[in-house]
Design a protein around this motif. Structure first.
Motif, mmCIF file in Angstrom:
data_model
loop_
_atom_site.group_PDB
_atom_site.id
_atom_site.type_symbol
_atom_site.label_atom_id
_atom_site.label_comp_id
_atom_site.label_asym_id
_atom_site.label_seq_id
_atom_site.Cartn_x
_atom_site.Cartn_y
_atom_site.Cartn_z
ATOM 1 N N ALA A 382 43.417 37.317 32.795
ATOM 2 C CA ALA A 382 43.744 36.465 31.651
ATOM 3 C C ALA A 382 43.953 35.020 32.088
ATOM 4 O O ALA A 382 44.797 34.305 31.545
ATOM 5 C CB ALA A 382 44.980 36.990 30.922
ATOM 6 N N GLY A 383 43.198 34.586 33.086
ATOM 7 C CA GLY A 383 43.275 33.219 33.566
ATOM 8 C C GLY A 383 44.432 32.938 34.498
ATOM 9 O O GLY A 383 44.577 31.807 34.984
ATOM 10 N N ARG A 384 45.254 33.936 34.800
ATOM 11 C CA ARG A 384 46.408 33.742 35.671
ATOM 12 C C ARG A 384 46.100 34.306 37.054
ATOM 13 O O ARG A 384 45.563 35.413 37.175
ATOM 14 C CB ARG A 384 47.646 34.420 35.092
ATOM 15 N N PRO A 385 46.454 33.587 38.096
ATOM 16 C CA PRO A 385 46.124 34.066 39.444
ATOM 17 C C PRO A 385 46.879 35.345 39.796
ATOM 18 O O PRO A 385 48.030 35.534 39.387
ATOM 19 C CB PRO A 385 46.540 32.901 40.351
ATOM 20 N N ILE A 386 46.216 36.220 40.548
ATOM 21 C CA ILE A 386 46.819 37.468 41.030
ATOM 22 C C ILE A 386 47.086 37.304 42.519
ATOM 23 O O ILE A 386 46.162 37.335 43.338
ATOM 24 C CB ILE A 386 45.894 38.681 40.769
ATOM 25 N N LEU A 405 41.448 42.545 28.400
ATOM 26 C CA LEU A 405 42.048 41.740 29.470
ATOM 27 C C LEU A 405 40.929 41.209 30.363
ATOM 28 O O LEU A 405 40.315 41.975 31.112
ATOM 29 C CB LEU A 405 43.024 42.581 30.291
ATOM 30 N N PRO A 406 40.632 39.905 30.301
ATOM 31 C CA PRO A 406 39.593 39.341 31.180
ATOM 32 C C PRO A 406 40.051 39.365 32.632
ATOM 33 O O PRO A 406 41.196 39.033 32.947
ATOM 34 C CB PRO A 406 39.435 37.908 30.668
ATOM 35 N N LEU A 407 39.148 39.732 33.518
ATOM 36 C CA LEU A 407 39.449 39.821 34.944
ATOM 37 C C LEU A 407 38.426 39.011 35.734
ATOM 38 O O LEU A 407 37.231 39.052 35.431
ATOM 39 C CB LEU A 407 39.417 41.283 35.420
ATOM 40 N N THR A 408 38.901 38.325 36.748
ATOM 41 C CA THR A 408 38.028 37.635 37.695
ATOM 42 C C THR A 408 38.180 38.317 39.040
ATOM 43 O O THR A 408 39.296 38.463 39.552
ATOM 44 C CB THR A 408 38.400 36.152 37.825
ATOM 45 N N ILE A 409 37.057 38.761 39.597
ATOM 46 C CA ILE A 409 37.092 39.485 40.869
ATOM 47 C C ILE A 409 36.095 38.862 41.844
ATOM 48 O O ILE A 409 35.237 38.061 41.447
ATOM 49 C CB ILE A 409 36.743 40.979 40.677
ATOM 50 N N GLN A 410 36.230 39.246 43.082
ATOM 51 C CA GLN A 410 35.245 38.867 44.086
ATOM 52 C C GLN A 410 34.719 40.148 44.720
ATOM 53 O O GLN A 410 35.497 40.993 45.174
ATOM 54 C CB GLN A 410 35.859 37.968 45.152
#
Length: 425
Positions: A382-386, A405-410
């Motif tokens: 959700a745009g917040r760093p993990i 819930l949008p997720l950004t992964i590598q």
């Protein structure tokens, strides 16, 4: 006193009075008792009873042995309280398991007030926070902050606070049993021998695991292999020679064994330094079939531990094989049916030097449906760093049914955007 491997509190198939079970069909493991009391037969002209759901393996509110046979005594806690080490298993996300643990603790304390309580939930560095909590120097919010609870554990502290309050009210020592998850992850990645003794958090050399434990862990790993593990496990079709041991599986087993050893050492130390009976609260995977922690305790000179498990009404009866636990307690249907279940993403996380990484994706969960994979590194939600598992846990628990819930992964050096879709009620 009964044997730690098989309680001598014997089942009573024909008691002089019927056991106090609810007015529902007797569990099939109580069939012998029903036959002793006699059974009527329905006439052809009588209406047939409405279909009922399958009965529980262990009647709710009753103690049974490891085969599910009810114990003669109303409660075996008096005899259990004589053991030097008492292991209470749980599935971490089940509130009824934690309620059972609290009531069991209270019953044990009534028979033996000289108890110490061990907690898998916290690593050794949290011991000062536990000591200050028992001494009454911290309120709940200060304790959760001082112990770094949400970062090191992640499961709702409300599950465990009643147990912590009980300990403080009765001035019972609390013992942090765990080590940093990074140590376990590092062992799984590099092997125990590659970790210098000065970086092992004081953990000694574990006893070799039993063959049955190795087999169970290997099966668990095979059910959720990472891409690296799957590639290493591919058979050599050009040769009839047996495949060499999978290095990833070997390190995984080693990591679990180190984890068990670390907790067993803390339990043994607490027993020897305090003289108290140690009641350890930990995941059932560490104690079933007397593998894991009980096996390491025996190697440390404490073979007389006893394993207790809560038994859910819907749990499979075949698992009651006489070895899974020494004593089980029957639970009724899951409580609080009106309360919506807490949202779950369905992943197991680990913290590495690179950040928060997905160690395992559970089948059939939200994460699996969204395309998350073992090995993915979580960058943001959700745009917040993990930066730690607690960051993701807090966001997931705020999700309401039917939301995304949008997720950004590598993954493999490439940044990807995924969406976790939580099902509607």
């Amino acid at each position: 006193m009964f044997s730690p491997r098989r309680p001598t509190l014997t089942p009573n198939p024909c008691p002089s009075e019927p056991p106090p079970v609810p007015s529902r069909p007797l569990p099939r493991l109580l069939l012998a008792a029903a036959l002793c009391l006699g059974a009527g037969t329905a006439r052809a002209d009588e209406p047939r009873p409405a279909p009922v759901s399958a009965p529980a393996c262990v009647a709710p509110g009753l103690w049974a042995d490891g085969e599910g046979k009810p114990l003669t005594a109303a409660t075996p806690l008096r005899r259990i309280a004589e053991f030097p080490v008492i292991l209470l298993g749980e599935q971490h996300d089940k509130p009824d398991h934690h309620r059972w643990q609290l009531h069991t603790l209270a019953g044990l304390h009534a028979h033996n007030p000289d108890l110490a309580i061990g907690l898998e939930m916290l690593p050794r560095r949290a011991q000062p926070a536990l000591d200050r909590w028992v001494a009454g120097e911290l309120d709940e919010s200060a304790f959760l902050a001082a112990s770094d609870w949400r970062a090191v554990w992640g499961f709702d502290p409300d599950f465990y606070l009643p147990i912590l309050r009980f300990a403080r009210m009765n001035r019972l020592p609390l013992v942090a049993l765990n080590v940093e998850r990074s140590l376990i992850a590092r062992t799984a990645r590099d092997g125990w021998a590659a970790i210098p003794p000065t970086e092992r958090e004081g953990v000694g050399q574990p006893a070799a695991p039993s063959a049955a434990y190795r087999d169970r862990l290997t099966e668990a790993l095979a059910a959720h292999p990472s891409k690296e593990q799957a590639s290493k496990a591919e058979p050599d079709t050009a040769s009839d020679a047996p495949a060499p041991p999978n290095p990833a599986a070997q390190r995984f087993i080693e990591a679990q064994t180190v984890w068990d050893r670390a907790m067993a050492e803390r339990i043994a130390d607490a027993r020897r330094t305090s003289g108290r009976a140690v009641v350890a609260i930990l995941g059932e995977g560490h104690i079933t079939h007397r593998n894991g922690v009980p096996h390491q305790l025996a190697d440390l000179g404490l073979p007389d531990s006893v394993v207790l498990l809560p038994w859910d009404a819907e749990r499979e009866c075949d698992a009651l094989d006489g070895r899974i636990a020494d004593v089980v307690f029957g639970l009724g249907p899951a409580s609080d049916p009106a309360e919506p279940p807490r949202p779950r993403l369905g992943v197991q996380l680990e913290v590495s030097a690179e950040g928060v990484r997905i160690e395992q994706v559970l089948e059939g969960g939200v994460a699996a449906a969204s395309g998350l994979q073992a090995g993915d590194r979580l960058i943001a939600a959700a745009g917040r760093p993990i930066r730690q598992p607690a960051d993701l846990t807090a966001l997931v628990q705020r999700q309401t049914p039917g939301t995304w819930l949008p997720l950004t992964i590598q993954r493999d050096g490439e940044t990807k955007e995924l969406v976790a879709k939580f099902p509607a009620e």
